[in-house]
Scaffold this active site. Sequence first.
Site, short mmCIF file in Angstrom:
data_model
loop_
_atom_site.label_atom_id
_atom_site.label_comp_id
_atom_site.label_asym_id
_atom_site.label_seq_id
_atom_site.Cartn_x
_atom_site.Cartn_y
_atom_site.Cartn_z
N ARG A 71 28.98 45.02 43.02
CA ARG A 71 29.33 43.76 43.66
C ARG A 71 28.23 43.35 44.62
NH1 ARG A 71 32.59 44.56 47.14
NH2 ARG A 71 32.95 46.76 46.91
N TYR A 213 28.38 41.99 36.14
CA TYR A 213 28.88 43.33 36.46
C TYR A 213 30.21 43.33 37.21
CZ TYR A 213 28.39 48.34 37.07
OH TYR A 213 28.58 49.71 36.98
N LYS A 222 38.90 41.71 41.70
CA LYS A 222 38.75 41.48 43.14
C LYS A 222 38.90 40.00 43.49
CE LYS A 222 38.70 45.67 43.75
NZ LYS A 222 37.79 46.74 43.90
N HIS A 242 44.19 46.30 48.52
CA HIS A 242 43.25 47.18 47.81
C HIS A 242 43.81 48.61 47.86
CE1 HIS A 242 38.77 48.63 47.46
NE2 HIS A 242 39.34 48.56 46.29
N SER A 264 36.02 50.99 48.70
CA SER A 264 35.44 51.24 47.39
C SER A 264 34.74 52.59 47.35
CB SER A 264 34.43 50.13 47.06
OG SER A 264 35.07 48.88 47.11
N CYS A 266 35.94 55.57 47.58
CA CYS A 266 36.40 56.54 48.58
C CYS A 266 37.63 57.33 48.10
CB CYS A 266 36.70 55.85 49.90
SG CYS A 266 35.20 55.30 50.74
N ASP A 289 43.89 50.84 41.98
CA ASP A 289 42.97 50.02 42.77
C ASP A 289 43.64 48.89 43.55
OD1 ASP A 289 40.13 49.69 43.47
OD2 ASP A 289 40.23 47.79 42.41
N ARG A 388 30.27 53.05 35.80
CA ARG A 388 31.74 52.94 35.72
C ARG A 388 32.23 53.13 34.29
NH1 ARG A 388 34.81 51.28 40.65
NH2 ARG A 388 33.17 51.12 42.20
#
Length: 611
Positions: A71, A213, A222, A242, A264, A266, A289, A388
């Site tokens: 991002r 991406y 998001k 989130h 993100s 974590c 998520d 990912r």
Amino acid sequence: MNLNELKHAGLKKWIEEAEALMTPDSVEVCDGSPAEYDRMIKVLLDAKLATPLKARPHSYLFRSDPSDVARVENRTYIASKSQDDAGPTNNWIDPAELKNTMTGLYKGCMKGRTMYVIPFSMGPVGSDIAKIGVEITDSAYVVVNMHIMTRVGTKVLDVLGSDGFYVPCFHSIGKPLAAGESDNGKWPCAPLEHKYISHFPETREIWSYGSGYGGNALLGKKCLALRIASVLARDEGWLAEHMLILKITNPQGAVKYMAAAFPSACGKTNLAMLIPTLPGWKVQTVGDDIAWMKPGADGRLYAINPEAGFFGVAPGTSNDSNFNAMESIKKNTIFTNCGLTEDGDIWWEQIGYGAPGKTIIDWKGNEKPAPQTDKPVKGEEIAHPNARFTAPAKQCPVIADEWEDPKGVPISAFLFGGRRPSTVPLINQSKNWVHGVFMGSITGSEITAAALDLKAGTVRRDPFAMLPFCGYHMGDYFNHWIKLGKKAEAEGNGDKLPKIFFCNWFRKNKDDKFMWPGYGENSRALAWVFDRCDGKDNCVETAIGNLPKPGSIEPPTGVSAEDMAELCKVDTEGWKKEIADVRANHYPKFGDKLPKVLYEELDAIEKRLNG
Ligand code: GTP
Ligand code: SPV
Ligand code: MN
């Protein structure tokens, strides 16, 4: 599907306007079928963007451009009419000016390409909590990812009917093709200064340009499910967060659902799928998520996972750290920016084994000697740190039966956490709702590789893990949480709200080594939380909250009694610094939008620490 078959006149008009502006060679409305998925893969194979993986059925590897790997927070905009509504933590441009600039970029941007129209549902199709979006994109890679991450196709158009509400989402990679030109193996995108990930909260629109991406391009995630949905949630009295959602069962068979917000990279995907080391306990996955939560008629908060797949961090995922994720990605999976082994499989750092064979292709497409071990070498990674996998949620062996229940699951506990090498204890329960909101508002974490433009390794405040994802002023967002608690209390439902906890799996000792093994061992903290929700006498009240009573969490193998005590104590000096930093640097950012009660919490905790 042909445009003329569309029943929704507004949608048809919007698509025709986009076509006139972006001038693609052709337009295709996606039906969401497996045949369509395979056709898109064929397009991507022909363009040499996809590599089939011999070792995994129906799975493909992609390598993005090195400038397009995560991002881009400094190119992400909340274009509300008033800058004050975007607040101090969002980038803002006047919506008319931004639309003008982007219309210029969109002009002719799909020349030589197909414009795909993706109708998608965030949440089970037809659920009261679900929302519909329509993404227009010129990327077949986006189409196949959206097929996995959301519910796509004709069934969504049926629910939309002739006049239903949808969030219109424009996406272009910003790389038109000349006559006869092909991508020919080069990931198409626009240079950084032309990238825009824009949100128009008042008109509920998303305009994305220049990146292919992840969260920049898969606009259901998001952009819709957090930035736009957080605005809808504020206006309609619910929460878009989130957060992962997990189901936990104790040895007696009692069930609770918990939701956890970590920034993100974590540990949300890992916690959502963990295999408890504590005997008799079971964890199952509802989401990894994002959580959308609404108060139910019984006063409890019900959560759904708006997504249908996992877009998970690959490096660090192994049979030891996340067995269930490894099982989920054995087939029907898209991999992006991973290594490619000689035997046609993916590979990444900390996958649990060295790379087989003599050579490996790294995420940039270069051949290198195959690493003997899976240890990362900084700057020389085979897989990009934000590489990912995109996998269908239903492939997860521990997906909970109720993961698609349209009414959601009732949440008993919220966990907030981040990567904090010091100060923040392993687990800590807030004294009450407002104290919990206070703790959420000061959450911080070391920066990770999930955002391109930030320096990994330094600590930044990431309130509620929503810093990059809140579609309006963060001070108003804190107030929304406070108000939700007040309303529940006024209705006599205060005790039905989730209990709020703070956790930290990332404490380090003076040798810079993790003091807590994490992963499956985090079940020990979850079990403590579970019992806390039942009011078990397992805590001690302290200045910063309710900490585990000595002995109430059995230390895992390798954690000494001293380390365990260190992980569960109040670091008074550290907290004084923390509080001083919040007072001097964090809270002032929000000006008079910061709820007064949060300053009162700050004063109270400071007083307790000094007392
Ligand atoms: P996003 O998809 O970016 O929102 O990330 P996420 O929060 O789902 O993070 P994820 O579970 O993918 O974990 C990111 C990284 O943290 C991986 O490399 C994991 O191996 C690592 N990680 C996850 N849980 C733990 C833990 O308990 N301890 C330690 N030390 N590392 C962890
Ligand atoms: C995150 O960064 O929090 C992610 C990945 O989950 S992305 O979809 O790219 O936002
Ligand atoms: Mn995320």
